[in-house]
Write a protein that holds these residues in place. Sequence first.
Motif, short mmCIF file in Angstrom:
data_model
loop_
_atom_site.label_atom_id
_atom_site.label_comp_id
_atom_site.label_asym_id
_atom_site.label_seq_id
_atom_site.Cartn_x
_atom_site.Cartn_y
_atom_site.Cartn_z
N ASP A 124 16.00 -4.94 -13.95
CA ASP A 124 15.57 -3.58 -13.61
C ASP A 124 15.40 -3.38 -12.11
OD1 ASP A 124 15.52 -2.81 -16.28
OD2 ASP A 124 13.46 -3.53 -16.56
N GLY A 125 15.94 -4.30 -11.32
CA GLY A 125 15.87 -4.13 -9.87
C GLY A 125 14.86 -5.06 -9.22
N ALA A 126 14.82 -4.98 -7.91
CA ALA A 126 13.93 -5.86 -7.15
C ALA A 126 13.62 -5.20 -5.81
CB ALA A 126 14.58 -7.22 -6.93
N SER A 127 12.62 -5.73 -5.13
CA SER A 127 12.27 -5.25 -3.80
C SER A 127 12.17 -6.44 -2.86
CB SER A 127 10.93 -4.49 -3.83
OG SER A 127 9.91 -5.32 -4.34
N ALA A 128 12.25 -6.18 -1.56
CA ALA A 128 12.12 -7.25 -0.58
C ALA A 128 10.70 -7.80 -0.59
CB ALA A 128 12.49 -6.74 0.81
N SER A 129 10.57 -9.09 -0.44
CA SER A 129 9.24 -9.71 -0.44
C SER A 129 8.57 -9.56 0.91
CB SER A 129 9.35 -11.20 -0.80
OG SER A 129 8.09 -11.82 -0.65
N LEU B 43 17.94 -3.91 -2.33
CA LEU B 43 16.50 -4.08 -2.19
C LEU B 43 15.86 -2.93 -1.42
CD1 LEU B 43 16.37 -7.86 -1.20
CD2 LEU B 43 16.12 -6.86 -3.49
N GLU B 44 14.71 -2.53 -1.91
CA GLU B 44 13.86 -1.64 -1.13
C GLU B 44 13.27 -2.44 0.03
OE1 GLU B 44 9.65 0.83 -1.58
OE2 GLU B 44 10.74 0.15 -3.37
N GLU B 45 13.59 -2.06 1.26
CA GLU B 45 13.21 -2.88 2.40
C GLU B 45 11.71 -2.85 2.66
OE1 GLU B 45 15.42 -1.93 5.86
OE2 GLU B 45 17.37 -2.28 4.94
N TYR B 46 11.23 -3.93 3.26
CA TYR B 46 9.85 -4.02 3.72
C TYR B 46 9.89 -4.22 5.22
CZ TYR B 46 5.15 -5.76 4.59
OH TYR B 46 3.87 -5.94 5.10
N ASP B 47 9.31 -3.29 5.98
CA ASP B 47 9.42 -3.38 7.44
C ASP B 47 8.06 -3.54 8.12
OD1 ASP B 47 8.39 -0.89 6.99
OD2 ASP B 47 9.97 0.23 8.02
N GLY B 48 7.03 -3.93 7.36
CA GLY B 48 5.70 -4.12 7.94
C GLY B 48 5.49 -5.55 8.42
N GLU B 49 4.27 -5.83 8.87
CA GLU B 49 3.92 -7.20 9.25
C GLU B 49 3.96 -8.09 8.01
OE1 GLU B 49 3.28 -8.66 12.01
OE2 GLU B 49 2.53 -7.23 13.48
N PRO B 50 4.42 -9.33 8.15
CA PRO B 50 4.45 -10.22 6.99
C PRO B 50 3.04 -10.49 6.45
CG PRO B 50 4.87 -11.44 9.01
CD PRO B 50 4.90 -10.00 9.38
N GLN B 51 2.96 -10.63 5.13
CA GLN B 51 1.68 -10.87 4.47
C GLN B 51 1.61 -12.33 4.01
OE1 GLN B 51 0.99 -8.01 1.32
NE2 GLN B 51 2.20 -6.48 2.40
N GLY C 292 -3.60 -1.14 5.33
CA GLY C 292 -2.83 -1.90 4.35
C GLY C 292 -3.16 -3.37 4.36
N PRO C 293 -2.56 -4.13 3.42
CA PRO C 293 -2.87 -5.55 3.30
C PRO C 293 -2.51 -6.36 4.53
CG PRO C 293 -1.01 -4.95 1.90
CD PRO C 293 -1.61 -3.68 2.39
N ALA C 294 -1.41 -6.01 5.20
CA ALA C 294 -1.01 -6.77 6.39
C ALA C 294 -2.01 -6.61 7.53
CB ALA C 294 0.38 -6.33 6.86
N GLU C 295 -2.74 -5.48 7.55
CA GLU C 295 -3.73 -5.23 8.60
C GLU C 295 -5.05 -5.95 8.34
OE1 GLU C 295 -0.48 -3.34 9.33
OE2 GLU C 295 -1.55 -2.71 7.51
#
Length: 223
Positions: free
Chosen positions: A54-59, A116-124, A175-178
């Motif tokens: 059913d799809g995936a997103s970037a980790s 993939l739906e991209e993730y462009d925030g700080e890594p968690q 957010g979680p990265a912050e």
Amino acid sequence: MRKLLSATAMLFSVLMLAACTSLGASLHPVTEIQTVWEIDDIPPWQVEEDLCADGASASPYELPDGPDHFICEFPDEGVRACALDGVGDSVTCIVGGVGHKMIRFDSPTAAAGLELEEYDGEPQPLSVRLEDGKYCWPMLPGAREFWVNEDYSAPPGMTVWYECTKGYNLISPSGPAETFTRGERWTVQLWPQDTEGMDYPIQPETVGVKSARFADHEHPTLP
């Protein structure tokens, strides 16, 4: 005599500076960045369905300069990072943070290529170890929903994304990265899960991060 006193004073100053530098180094060490993947003596749990169908997103749990990972659907919503094993359609994923377990399944969908739906925030981080000995990891959605709705779970304007051992959460202004103030030495804000009986106003405790762990299936520094 004056020259002797001057030399003694200078020597004392140098020794004090060295002591302060040494003390400062011990109080403010550099946060160690670690990468993890499969634990050799714990075989992955085999799943009989293609979780990526059913799809995936970037980790978000990978370093910017590391290999790409993705997240496929999983019932307990604890999957953090998945990668193709390089053998057929096999995919392995990290589930959880501290003491992470692995799952493995065949995914023709992932092998054929994922949008993939991209993730462009700080890594968690998958998990962090604090300088006071606590371990912290990302909350599952159900746990986070409880703490967000719990009175006094965080100061005004703050929220929780990570939980820790010994009855604490990490608080974040957004957010979680912050959750993490990053530099050579990372810091976090600790908040007690149980504030009953404590004197108000309660102040969050700033604690240094000893190590932070991220996913990397190609070059892990730890199993």
